[in-house]
Write a protein that holds these residues in place. Structure first.
Motif, mmCIF file in Angstrom:
data_model
loop_
_atom_site.group_PDB
_atom_site.id
_atom_site.type_symbol
_atom_site.label_atom_id
_atom_site.label_comp_id
_atom_site.label_asym_id
_atom_site.label_seq_id
_atom_site.Cartn_x
_atom_site.Cartn_y
_atom_site.Cartn_z
ATOM 1 N N ILE A 5 0.839 -1.199 0.000
ATOM 2 C CA ILE A 5 0.000 0.000 0.000
ATOM 3 C C ILE A 5 0.876 1.252 0.000
ATOM 4 N N ALA A 6 1.949 1.241 0.817
ATOM 5 C CA ALA A 6 2.849 2.402 0.880
ATOM 6 C C ALA A 6 3.485 2.674 -0.476
ATOM 7 N N LEU A 7 3.900 1.617 -1.167
ATOM 8 C CA LEU A 7 4.522 1.797 -2.481
ATOM 9 C C LEU A 7 3.505 2.317 -3.500
ATOM 10 N N LYS A 8 2.287 1.790 -3.470
ATOM 11 C CA LYS A 8 1.270 2.212 -4.437
ATOM 12 C C LYS A 8 0.819 3.656 -4.208
ATOM 13 N N LYS A 9 1.035 4.158 -2.992
ATOM 14 C CA LYS A 9 0.661 5.548 -2.701
ATOM 15 C C LYS A 9 1.711 6.554 -3.156
ATOM 16 N N CYS A 10 2.882 6.068 -3.575
ATOM 17 C CA CYS A 10 3.937 6.973 -4.056
ATOM 18 C C CYS A 10 3.505 7.622 -5.362
ATOM 19 N N ASN A 11 3.547 8.957 -5.388
ATOM 20 C CA ASN A 11 3.147 9.686 -6.591
ATOM 21 C C ASN A 11 4.328 10.110 -7.450
ATOM 22 N N ASP A 12 5.510 10.121 -6.866
ATOM 23 C CA ASP A 12 6.682 10.559 -7.628
ATOM 24 C C ASP A 12 7.945 10.023 -6.965
ATOM 25 N N ARG A 13 9.092 10.441 -7.519
ATOM 26 C CA ARG A 13 10.402 9.992 -7.041
ATOM 27 C C ARG A 13 10.635 10.403 -5.590
ATOM 28 N N LYS A 14 10.160 11.574 -5.203
ATOM 29 C CA LYS A 14 10.367 12.058 -3.836
ATOM 30 C C LYS A 14 9.668 11.149 -2.827
ATOM 31 N N ASP A 15 8.450 10.714 -3.152
ATOM 32 C CA ASP A 15 7.721 9.810 -2.250
ATOM 33 C C ASP A 15 8.461 8.481 -2.095
ATOM 34 N N LEU A 16 9.009 7.969 -3.212
ATOM 35 C CA LEU A 16 9.762 6.719 -3.150
ATOM 36 C C LEU A 16 11.005 6.885 -2.278
ATOM 37 N N ALA A 17 11.691 8.018 -2.428
ATOM 38 C CA ALA A 17 12.873 8.287 -1.607
ATOM 39 C C ALA A 17 12.506 8.299 -0.127
ATOM 40 N N ARG A 148 10.938 -3.417 -19.765
ATOM 41 C CA ARG A 148 10.107 -4.470 -19.157
ATOM 42 C C ARG A 148 9.806 -4.158 -17.705
ATOM 43 N N ILE A 149 10.811 -3.650 -16.991
ATOM 44 C CA ILE A 149 10.619 -3.335 -15.573
ATOM 45 C C ILE A 149 9.611 -2.210 -15.409
ATOM 46 N N VAL A 150 9.766 -1.151 -16.215
ATOM 47 C CA VAL A 150 8.827 -0.034 -16.145
ATOM 48 C C VAL A 150 7.418 -0.508 -16.484
ATOM 49 N N GLY A 151 7.303 -1.260 -17.592
ATOM 50 C CA GLY A 151 5.989 -1.744 -18.014
ATOM 51 C C GLY A 151 5.321 -2.622 -16.966
ATOM 52 N N TYR A 152 6.112 -3.459 -16.298
ATOM 53 C CA TYR A 152 5.544 -4.345 -15.284
ATOM 54 C C TYR A 152 4.942 -3.551 -14.133
ATOM 55 N N PHE A 153 5.699 -2.625 -13.572
ATOM 56 C CA PHE A 153 5.216 -1.901 -12.386
ATOM 57 C C PHE A 153 4.090 -0.923 -12.711
ATOM 58 N N ASN A 156 0.987 -3.948 -14.159
ATOM 59 C CA ASN A 156 0.580 -5.106 -13.369
ATOM 60 C C ASN A 156 -0.477 -4.711 -12.338
ATOM 61 N N ASN A 157 -1.535 -5.498 -12.272
ATOM 62 C CA ASN A 157 -2.677 -5.155 -11.401
ATOM 63 C C ASN A 157 -2.332 -5.118 -9.921
ATOM 64 N N ASP A 158 -1.275 -5.836 -9.524
ATOM 65 C CA ASP A 158 -0.878 -5.811 -8.113
ATOM 66 C C ASP A 158 -0.175 -4.517 -7.731
ATOM 67 N N PHE A 159 0.345 -3.766 -8.743
ATOM 68 C CA PHE A 159 1.113 -2.547 -8.449
ATOM 69 C C PHE A 159 0.449 -1.299 -9.033
ATOM 70 N N LEU A 160 0.328 -1.200 -10.368
ATOM 71 C CA LEU A 160 -0.240 -0.014 -11.030
ATOM 72 C C LEU A 160 0.420 1.270 -10.524
ATOM 73 N N LEU A 161 1.747 1.302 -10.571
ATOM 74 C CA LEU A 161 2.496 2.437 -10.036
ATOM 75 C C LEU A 161 2.505 3.617 -11.001
ATOM 76 N N ASP A 162 2.751 4.788 -10.449
ATOM 77 C CA ASP A 162 2.970 5.978 -11.261
ATOM 78 C C ASP A 162 4.192 5.762 -12.148
ATOM 79 N N VAL A 163 4.166 6.288 -13.368
ATOM 80 C CA VAL A 163 5.261 6.075 -14.327
ATOM 81 C C VAL A 163 6.588 6.584 -13.766
#
Length: 606
Positions: A5-17, A148-153, A156-163
């Motif tokens: 949940i924490a990872l999926k809530k990241c909206n940008d690089r700063k949130d991931l950091a 492939r890594i970018v496309g997966y995250f 993929n329905n388990d992640f659906l991360l911001d680009v």
């Protein structure tokens, strides 16, 4: 909050950091300050089957970042797997999992059992099968590239991360050989295994469906794929026999290619139950086991090591020349792990070496030489588990430095050796250790470093010395160096020595009376090992943990110095004996020992 949940809530690089514990400035500096080529060390290691493997190991800052991201993604992977398993209607077992490589143990509160993943669990799925089919994915890590890594995250329905987040993960994870080439997962990065497992989960799902359709069992360990069955004929859709060899069937190959991978056609093989069947180098005909050749060559290497302190690896293990003792320890640990359920049932009491058989005897012999005959530094064995801890603390306080030349320990600290033999501590088991020393010792040359038994100055300690004098009557020598502040010691045999504290002195009595009279919760210190009223007295463990360790900066350790000085003398005495044995011209006179010992002590290096 869960990692996923924490990872999926990241909206940008700063949130991931932020969720990885970095400021944006630190984060971007690690990722972008250097080119990918300058952020890795490259080297090659030999493959077991011949040839070499290229390794790209990240440098310190990037490695730390990759480890943190790997932990986060591993938590996510575990959550995804637990959610998947919770939807199954059949009982959950290790058979419910397809991927067995690069995985942590799953210990979810909803399941009765822990699920551990390794080559054993991978192979266990394929025991007692009529057919076992193995294939290998070509360039497994390298085929997982940046897009492939970018496309997966992102998809993929388990992640659906911001680009932006997905791109940042790919930048952290990949290595790029030049500016105009795609980045890919490098072999040697702590992040590559978990990302490869996540992306390969698509492959696992597709092959698992195919396997169920044709009544096969399927597992994958990294790039090794195995399918097995008890059907009368192996399904041609999975593998087919052509021109005296087995190749991947059309349906299976189509799935592998559509999942973004390619079959290594030189590594496809099908075993029948009329021959030795193998999965990830383990035999699986009737049960998971070590191949006989592997065990036989290991036994030969152990015998060679015990005699000389070195050995040559066989082609069964890896095609290199000289190998070190840690590597051989790892090989034996691996064999023990595979065979542990059947061979090594150890009782609580002492087990004589002559009564041991098979792997237990072989491993005990190795561990004896590894720990006591060929130690990588001087080893001092105390009677109990508190003695070495007192000595380590005292050394650090007296010399204001970490000890690198002496290992303070007790028999129970050598855990696997202690487990096999039942030798855990106390003078009674030190007596047993001495009684079996010459029986186990197979060395033909003197060891470089001494093994020193440190005894209390009591009757039990005296009894150990009497036993040593009886057992080693032809070799034991009493060494009394006429130097102030040096204790008498015994050179027992080869690299074995005994040092006994003064009469009626044990390690705890090296502290002054004020320390020994310290009260804990109004209770008095009682060093006796006998049971006492715990409302009035406390014992050695509490004395160490509640009196010495918290107050080490205030405690007077000066009485320990005579022990360290004597250990210096023993080391120098043995060094001269070792060099003399090796044919080097070194004069063995007491003045030289005394002078060098004083010099070493002054430099804070006992």
């Amino acid at each position: 909050m869960s990692s996923l949940i924490a990872l999926k809530k990241c909206n940008d690089r700063k949130d991931l950091a932020t969720i990885l514990g970095y400021s944006l400035k630190q984060f971007t500096a690690i990722i972008y300050a250097q080119s990918p080529q300058n952020k890795y060390h490259s080297f090659t290691i030999p493959k077991k089957t011949g040839g070499s493997r290229d390794i790209l190991a990240p440098k310190t800052d990037l490695k730390r970042l990759q480890q943190k991201l790997a932990t986060l993604l591993s938590n996510c992977y575990e959550e995804i797997e637990c959610n998947r398993i919770s939807k199954l209607t059949k009982p959950v077992s290790i058979l419910s999992f397809s991927s067995h490589g690069f995985r942590r143990t799953i210990d979810n509160e909803h399941y009765l059992n822990k699920f551990s993943f390794d080559i054993y669990s991978n192979a266990k799925n394929h025991t007692n099968k009529k057919y076992v089919f193995n294939l290998d994915i070509k360039d497994f890590f390298k085929s997982i590239d940046f897009p492939r890594i970018v496309g997966y995250f992102v998809k993929n329905n388990d992640f659906l991360l911001d680009v932006d987040v997905a791109v940042t993960i790919a930048q952290i994870a990949t290595y790029r050989e030049s500016g105009n080439m795609k980045g890919y997962l490098p072999q040697g990065s702590p992040l590559s295994p978990i990302i490869s497992n996540l992306i390969s989960s698509i492959l696992d799902i597709r092959i698992l469906r195919l396997a169920k359709k044709y009544k096969l069992d399927y597992t994958r360990y990294a790039d090794d794929i195995t399918l097995s069955t008890n059907l009368k004929d192996f399904p041609y859709q999975i593998a087919v026999h052509r021109q005296d060899r087995w190749i991947v069937g059309l349906q299976l190959e189509k799935i592998i290619k559509s999942s973004g991978f390619e079959v290594n056609k030189s590594k496809t093989r099908l075993y029948t139950n009329n021959e030795r069947q193998e999965v990830t180098s383990l035999s699986v005909n009737k049960k998971v086991n070590i191949r006989k050749e592997y065990y036989r060559y290991t036994r030969s290497m152990v015998n060679q090591y015990c005699m000389t302190g070195m050995y040559f690896k066989s082609s069964e293990h890896r095609r290199v020349n000289i190998a070190n003792d840690n590597s051989l320890n790892g090989i034996l640990s691996f064999i023990y792990y595979i065979k542990r359920d059947r061979n090594l049932v150890v009782d609580d009491g002492h087990i004589k070496y002559c009564d041991m058989k098979g792997l237990q005897k072989l491993y005990t012999k190795f561990l004896f030489h590894y720990n006591f005959i060929y130690p990588y530094r001087t080893i001092v064995i105390g009677e109990g588990f508190t003695d070495p801890r007192h000595l380590r603390i005292a050394y650090k306080v007296i010399y204001n430095a970490h000890n690198t030349s002496i290992k303070f320990t007790y028999l129970g600290n050598t855990k696997r050796f202690s487990h096999f033999t039942g030798m855990k501590g106390g003078t009674g088991l030190i007596n047993k250790f001495l009684s079996e020393y010459q029986l186990i010792d197979k060395s033909i040359a003197i060891s470089k470093f001494p093994c020193i038994i440190l005894l209390d100055g009591d009757k039990a300690g005296n009894d150990v010395i009497k036993m040593a004098e009886k057992l080693f009557d032809k070799t034991i020598k009493k060494i009394n160096i006429p130097t102030v502040g040096i204790m008498l010691f015994y050179h027992v045999y080869n690299n074995l020595y005994i040092l006994q504290l003064d009469k009626d002195v044990d390690v705890e009595k090296l502290y002054d009376s004020n320390v020994l009279q310290t009260k804990v919760d109004q209770r008095i210190f009682n060093p006796s090992n006998k049971k006492t009223d715990q409302t009035k007295f406390y014992g050695k463990k509490e004395f160490l943990e509640r009196v010495i360790e918290p107050n080490r900066s205030k405690v007077d350790f000066s009485n320990f110095e005579i022990v360290f000085k004597t250990l210096n003398h023993i080391q120098l005495y043995h060094l001269i004996a070792y060099r003399s044995e090796a044919g080097l011209a070194v004069k063995t006179n007491l003045s030289l020992i005394s002078a060098k010992s004083s010099n070493i002590t002054s430099k804070s290096s006992p």
